[in-house]
Design a protein around this motif. Structure first.
Motif, mmCIF file in Angstrom:
data_model
loop_
_atom_site.group_PDB
_atom_site.id
_atom_site.type_symbol
_atom_site.label_atom_id
_atom_site.label_comp_id
_atom_site.label_asym_id
_atom_site.label_seq_id
_atom_site.Cartn_x
_atom_site.Cartn_y
_atom_site.Cartn_z
ATOM 1 N N GLY A 41 0.813 -1.206 0.000
ATOM 2 C CA GLY A 41 0.000 0.000 0.000
ATOM 3 C C GLY A 41 0.845 1.254 0.000
ATOM 4 N N GLY A 42 2.078 1.154 0.525
ATOM 5 C CA GLY A 42 3.011 2.267 0.443
ATOM 6 C C GLY A 42 2.916 3.286 1.559
ATOM 7 N N ALA A 43 2.230 2.936 2.667
ATOM 8 C CA ALA A 43 2.060 3.905 3.751
ATOM 9 C C ALA A 43 3.271 3.928 4.675
ATOM 10 C CB ALA A 43 0.806 3.564 4.557
ATOM 11 N N ILE A 44 3.712 5.132 5.018
ATOM 12 C CA ILE A 44 4.820 5.286 5.967
ATOM 13 C C ILE A 44 4.457 6.362 6.991
ATOM 14 C CG2 ILE A 44 6.564 4.549 4.299
ATOM 15 C CD1 ILE A 44 7.340 7.500 4.009
ATOM 16 N N HIS A 171 -2.050 -6.652 -5.271
ATOM 17 C CA HIS A 171 -2.646 -5.351 -5.566
ATOM 18 C C HIS A 171 -2.455 -4.995 -7.030
ATOM 19 C CE1 HIS A 171 0.959 -2.323 -5.074
ATOM 20 N NE2 HIS A 171 1.287 -3.344 -5.806
ATOM 21 N N GLU A 172 -3.232 -4.018 -7.445
ATOM 22 C CA GLU A 172 -3.133 -3.469 -8.792
ATOM 23 C C GLU A 172 -2.907 -1.971 -8.674
ATOM 24 O OE1 GLU A 172 -6.063 -6.876 -10.736
ATOM 25 O OE2 GLU A 172 -6.702 -4.770 -10.787
ATOM 26 N N TRP A 203 -7.823 -2.802 0.527
ATOM 27 C CA TRP A 203 -7.444 -1.398 0.669
ATOM 28 C C TRP A 203 -7.508 -0.647 -0.645
ATOM 29 C CZ3 TRP A 203 -3.620 -5.260 0.908
ATOM 30 C CH2 TRP A 203 -2.681 -5.261 -0.127
ATOM 31 N N VAL A 204 -7.713 0.656 -0.526
ATOM 32 C CA VAL A 204 -7.564 1.606 -1.634
ATOM 33 C C VAL A 204 -6.701 2.733 -1.099
ATOM 34 C CG1 VAL A 204 -8.706 3.170 -3.240
ATOM 35 C CG2 VAL A 204 -9.843 1.029 -2.584
ATOM 36 N N PHE A 205 -5.447 2.790 -1.561
ATOM 37 C CA PHE A 205 -4.483 3.765 -1.050
ATOM 38 C C PHE A 205 -4.032 4.678 -2.190
ATOM 39 C CE2 PHE A 205 -2.631 1.200 2.773
ATOM 40 C CZ PHE A 205 -3.877 1.259 3.381
ATOM 41 N N PRO A 206 -4.276 5.969 -2.093
ATOM 42 C CA PRO A 206 -3.850 6.909 -3.136
ATOM 43 C C PRO A 206 -2.334 7.050 -3.205
ATOM 44 C CG PRO A 206 -5.591 7.851 -1.772
ATOM 45 C CD PRO A 206 -5.093 6.629 -1.068
#
Length: 393
Positions: A41-44, A171-172, A203-206
């Motif tokens: 998801g890339g969250a930090i 994920h895509e 999840w949907v992560f911008p």
């Protein structure tokens, strides 16, 4: 030529270990497969940005709201006060970290790890070089295995290293739309719905111009691509262009032992350091790389291989309580849609919202408000036992 340390794996954990070692004066090599992008998801959290001197340019978005969505479609928006969740794109973020390690003095090797060999000359890492296809053999004093949840280093060198529990994540990455009724470029959506994932979440992560849409599960019977397609449809993202698709395992529990007592220590996903419940891994991977580098340097300087144990000891000293709490939450709430419904209901609570994101951003349990912890404990018990109906706090 002999290296002091060869780091196997060039993700956030391996790259951090290689950079720290190089800056400490060690002769270090970093072995990585070229072009591998982990689904993430890339969250930090802000603490990562501070602890690891991450430049603003690596952030593709700043998230100010988290939306929790229940199995019945009920949504709870949680504002992220006094901070934000930073978002990175692993395609570029990981390479940035590898380049930074190289600038610090780490030598980059590109290929596929095959095995560790030992003879009267010492320890050797054997790998297949990508450019030539040849088998190469490099001598080293120590090895850091940072090669993911299905670590070949861990499987070969540590008892139980091949039996780490994990969920499969898929994920895509899609072209992100502008703001819509269902999509907000400053909001992360976390979907707790058994129809998407019966034992984890979607999840949907911008990511700025793009977005990560995915899910995870430990159940082999679930079709990850089909579940992600259903998630995209429900989020109004079915027609967005797909840029790439990725899948990989995410570990669920830290291994009981991270070193072989001789010349190998693990870091990151290879050691199992992904937070239960949330699946957050980037921050903990980089911390894992740092403590592995610390343990390696202590071993090199003292000649005492018992110092390799420092990696796990240092990590657990700071993070074991958070991991234990998150594991308890996952075990309590992820087992059924009824429990997931109650969990999202609990997220309405202001105490839960504030302490959850304070803990997330700072990476420690907040002790400043003991009565808030008492209230949360009582409310948690009430939701789990059914004394409170979903939708009430």
């Amino acid at each position: 030529m002999m290296f002091d340390v060869i780091v196997v794996g060039g993700g956030p954990s391996g790259a951090t270990a290689a950079e720290d070692l190089a800056r400490s004066g060690a002769h270090v090599a970093m072995l990585d497969r070229d072009g591998r992008i982990k689904p993430c998801g890339g969250a930090i959290p802000p603490r990562l940005i501070e602890d690891f001197a991450l430049p603003e340019s690596q952030l593709v978005a700043k998230i100010t709201t988290a939306r929790m969505i229940s199995p019945t479609g009920r949504a709870v928006d949680i504002p992220i006060e006094n901070g934000f969740v930073g978002m990175v794109d692993r395609e570029h973020f990981d390479e940035f970290l590898r380049c930074r390690a190289a600038k610090a003095g780490a030598e980059r090797l590109t290929g596929t790890f095959l095995r560790v060999e030992r003879d009267d000359q010492g320890t050797h890492v054997v790998y297949r070089e990508k450019a030539t296809g040849d088998e190469r053999r490099e001598r080293t004093k120590l090895v850091i295995g940072a090669d993911g949840a299905r670590s070949r280093v861990a499987a070969a060198e540590l008892p139980g290293g091949s039996k780490i529990p994990y969920v499969l994540a898929y994920h895509e990455i899609i072209d992100a739309p502008g703001a819509t009724a269902n999509y907000d470029p400053a909001r992360c959506d976390v979907i707790y719905d058994g129809a998407i994932s019966p034992d984890f979440y979607g999840w949907v992560f911008p990511h700025g111009k793009s977005a990560s849409v995915g899910m995870g599960t430990a159940l082999g019977s679930v079709d990850l691509k089909q579940a992600t397609a259903a998630l995209r449809s429900s989020a109004g993202l079915a027609e967005c262009k797909t840029l790439r698709r990725e899948g990989a395992p995410i570990p669920l529990k830290p291994l009981d032992r991270w070193d072989n007592g001789r010349d190998v220590v693990l870091a990151g996903d290879a050691a199992g350091v992904v937070a239960p419940s949330s699946g957050e891994g980037i921050y903990y991977a980089m911390v894992g790389g740092r403590v592995a580098a610390t343990a390696a340097m202590a071993t090199l300087m003292s000649g005492d291989v018992a110092k390799l144990k420092l990696a796990r000891q240092l990590f657990m000293k700071e993070h074991k309580t958070v991991f234990r709490v998150l594991a308890s939450m996952q075990n309590a709430y992820y087992r059924s849609d009824d429990r997931r419904e109650r969990f999202v209901s609990l997220c309405h609570d202001i105490d839960v919202q504030k302490l959850t994101f304070e803990a997330y951003m700072n990476k420690r349990l907040v002790k400043a408000r003991p009565m808030a912890h008492v209230r949360i404990g009582l409310k948690n018990l009430a939701h789990l036992t059914g004394l409170v109906r979903p939708g009430f706090v």
